[in-house]
Design an enzyme around this catalytic site. Structure first.
Site, PDB file in Angstrom:
ATOM      1  N   GLU A 140      -2.481  -9.066   3.585  1.00 37.83           N
ATOM      2  CA  GLU A 140      -2.704  -9.491   4.978  1.00 37.83           C
ATOM      3  C   GLU A 140      -4.123  -9.214   5.442  1.00 37.83           C
ATOM      4  O   GLU A 140      -4.509  -9.603   6.544  1.00 37.83           O
ATOM      5  CB  GLU A 140      -1.680  -8.833   5.910  1.00 37.83           C
ATOM      6  CG  GLU A 140      -1.839  -7.337   6.127  1.00 37.83           C
ATOM      7  CD  GLU A 140      -1.317  -6.495   4.979  1.00 37.83           C
ATOM      8  OE1 GLU A 140      -0.781  -7.074   4.007  1.00 37.83           O
ATOM      9  OE2 GLU A 140      -1.468  -5.264   5.025  1.00 37.83           O
ATOM     10  N   CYS A 173       0.842  -1.197   0.000  1.00 35.10           N
ATOM     11  CA  CYS A 173       0.000   0.000   0.000  1.00 35.10           C
ATOM     12  C   CYS A 173       0.885   1.257   0.000  1.00 35.10           C
ATOM     13  O   CYS A 173       1.658   1.454  -0.923  1.00 35.10           O
ATOM     14  CB  CYS A 173      -0.964  -0.039   1.187  1.00 35.10           C
ATOM     15  SG  CYS A 173      -2.330   1.131   1.051  1.00 35.10           S
ATOM     16  N   HIS A 202      -3.937  -4.980   0.267  1.00 31.44           N
ATOM     17  CA  HIS A 202      -3.374  -5.538   1.497  1.00 31.44           C
ATOM     18  C   HIS A 202      -3.551  -7.050   1.500  1.00 31.44           C
ATOM     19  O   HIS A 202      -4.617  -7.535   1.883  1.00 31.44           O
ATOM     20  CB  HIS A 202      -4.083  -4.948   2.715  1.00 31.44           C
ATOM     21  CG  HIS A 202      -3.786  -3.494   2.930  1.00 31.44           C
ATOM     22  ND1 HIS A 202      -2.709  -3.074   3.667  1.00 31.44           N
ATOM     23  CD2 HIS A 202      -4.400  -2.381   2.489  1.00 31.44           C
ATOM     24  CE1 HIS A 202      -2.669  -1.744   3.684  1.00 31.44           C
ATOM     25  NE2 HIS A 202      -3.695  -1.295   2.967  1.00 31.44           N
TER      26      HIS A 202
END
Lengths: 278, 210
Positions: free
Chosen positions: B193, B82, B191
């Site tokens: 994650e 990001c 993202h």
């Protein structure tokens, strides 16, 4: 952007609670179990709302946030009791991705702006609880207890100009009823909300979503009871869970005709009806 | 020997889930700004959300600036996520113009500059979008994520000068670069994650990239 399905888990004293119209809260069980089950079942995000923090100045969910962030890998939004930049810093450092602010935004008119400047708009969700009194929708706070006297449309304009990254709008009168979303409310705000719009309150079945005419204005659906009741019906470990109010669940709740549906089944049904979901 | 990872701590959030994703794969991983620790790892991950300018200020006002260059020169893998990816480019047009790390040629621009008037999208761009790979990338280990939904949350995007685009995604009616690959640098606008089980799988590929 496709529609997001977001379970909201209300928490009081380390237990999931749920009421109707933000009242008559009942303890349902361990929040981290709910969060993990919802993650596994396809939740696009998860919201933790600390129900009492804004009333009694408690900060009990820090440990819960930290444990949850190690187990679920979708965005986690935390709300309830956030009063300062340091509160936000703490919550984000524990692994939350966004915070939702309600009462403090009303009490301190600069809070949205200052927190958006420090953390970026995309981290700052403004949560609005609203209800129609007389002729207009007004903004409430302290979990729907206090009428701020601010007209809803004025508030939506103000928080957007101050840097709200998302708006989570809850209809107090529809909340927990399973009778569908407040369409009059949607009509009122749909053209006014320019940032991502999360709609909460009243979802009782998939139809309540796919029958909405102005669906294009809504970015996410925030849902509690529908998913909680489905989960409780399935989870056998409820017997071992001292937190849950078993008598209430067994005798009262399931004798009534409560709506229940899992996230994955809701998504399947939405998909069948032409709604794009993950 | 087991690979070691460092996650750059420069005052940004969103560090914990990145660390957890890597630890779940069985790797060593530390969140740190200590040069000695960083230079002793095999891969440096630069995460980040928020303001480009704040992030660059934090990086410049500390020794981190030099550490990143040293690590890059050593040829080991740098992963930007990001804002962490955006920082790798020359400059951002956030608040006028802010200089970046210039490890990659290109600019960071506002999504509002590519928003169509016919079919406008909301900003910030928050939620799940698919990532698509160009056909010539089929031999790439990341290609298996073609057509998968990933979680985005951003108001700016990168416009690389050279061909470093790994995948693209759509905003409004326009395509933008959603991940990049160039020599020892990987970058993701979304993202991984926060992208559920598929994002965790993507971390397997990130961690075995060299």
């Amino acid at each position: 952007m496709i529609k997001r399905i977001i379970p909201k888990i209300d928490i009081k004293a380390n237990s999931v609670v749920k009421g109707i119209n933000l009242e008559g809260l009942r303890a349902l069980g361990d929040p981290s179990i709910f969060a993990k089950k919802y993650y596994d079942d396809g939740a696009d995000e998860i919201i933790y709302h600390d129900v009492v923090a804004s009333l009694y100045d408690q900060s009990t969910i820090f440990e819960l946030i930290s444990n949850t962030a190690e187990k679920i890998f979708v965005p986690l939004t935390v709300s309830g009791g956030i009063r300062s930049i340091d509160d936000i810093k703490k919550i984000l450092s524990l692994g939350a991705d966004k915070v939702a602010i309600n009462s403090q935004a009303i009490k301190d008119k600069n809070f949205i702006k200052s927190s958006a400047q420090v953390f970026g708009s995309s981290t700052i969700v403004v949560s609005i609880e609203t209800m129609k009194t007389d002729r207009d929708y007004y903004v409430f706070y302290e979990y729907g207890r206090i009428n701020s006297g601010i007209r809803l449309l004025d508030w939506i304009e103000e928080i957007q100009s101050k840097g709200a990254g998302e708006i989570l709008l809850t209809s107090i009168s529809n909340e927990g009823t399973g009778q569908g979303f407040d369409i009059n409310l949607l009509d009122l705000v749909k053209e006014k909300i320019k940032v991502p719009f999360l709609f909460n309150g009243g979802c009782g079945k998939a139809k309540d979503i796919y029958n909405i005419y102005d669906l294009k204005y809504i970015d996410g659906f925030v849902i509690s009871s529908l998913f909680h009741y489905d989960l409780i019906k399935k989870v056998n470990t409820l017997k071992d869970n001292t937190l849950g109010n078993l008598d209430y669940l067994k005798t009262e709740l399931f004798n009534q005709d409560v709506c229940s549906l899992s996230i994955s089944n809701l998504k399947k049904e939405l998909n069948t009806n032409g709604i794009q979901i993950r | 020997m087991n690979k070691k990872f460092s996650i750059l701590d420069y005052g940004s959030n969103n560090l914990k889930s990145v660390a957890q994703s890597i630890k779940n794969l069985g790797y060593d991983c530390s969140i740190t700004s200590d040069e000695k620790v960083i230079l002793n790892t095999d891969c440096l991950i630069i995460p980040g959300v928020g303001s480009f300018k704040n992030a660059m200020n934090n990086i410049i006002n500390s020794n981190i600036y030099n550490t990143i260059y040293k690590f890059h020169k050593s040829g080991r893998v740098i992963v930007g996520i990001c804002l962490g990816m955006q920082l790798l480019f020359d400059m951002s047009d956030e608040f006028g113009s802010t200089k970046g790390l210039s490890l990659l040629r290109g600019k960071v621009l506002s999504l509002s500059s590519i928003n169509s008037s016919k079919n406008p999208a909301k900003i910030p761009n928050i939620g799940w979008s698919k990532i698509f790979f160009n056909d010539n990338n089929t031999s790439n280990p990341f290609f298996k994520f073609n057509d998968e939904y990933m979680y985005f949350i951003h108001s700016y995007y990168v416009k690389p000068n050279a061909i470093v685009q790994l995948s693209y995604s759509k905003f409004s009616d326009t395509q933008f670069t959603s991940s990049i690959i160039h020599e020892n640098i990987l970058g993701f606008q979304f993202h991984p994650e926060k992208s559920g089980y598929i994002g965790q799988k993507l971390y397997q590929e990130i961690c075995s990239y060299n």
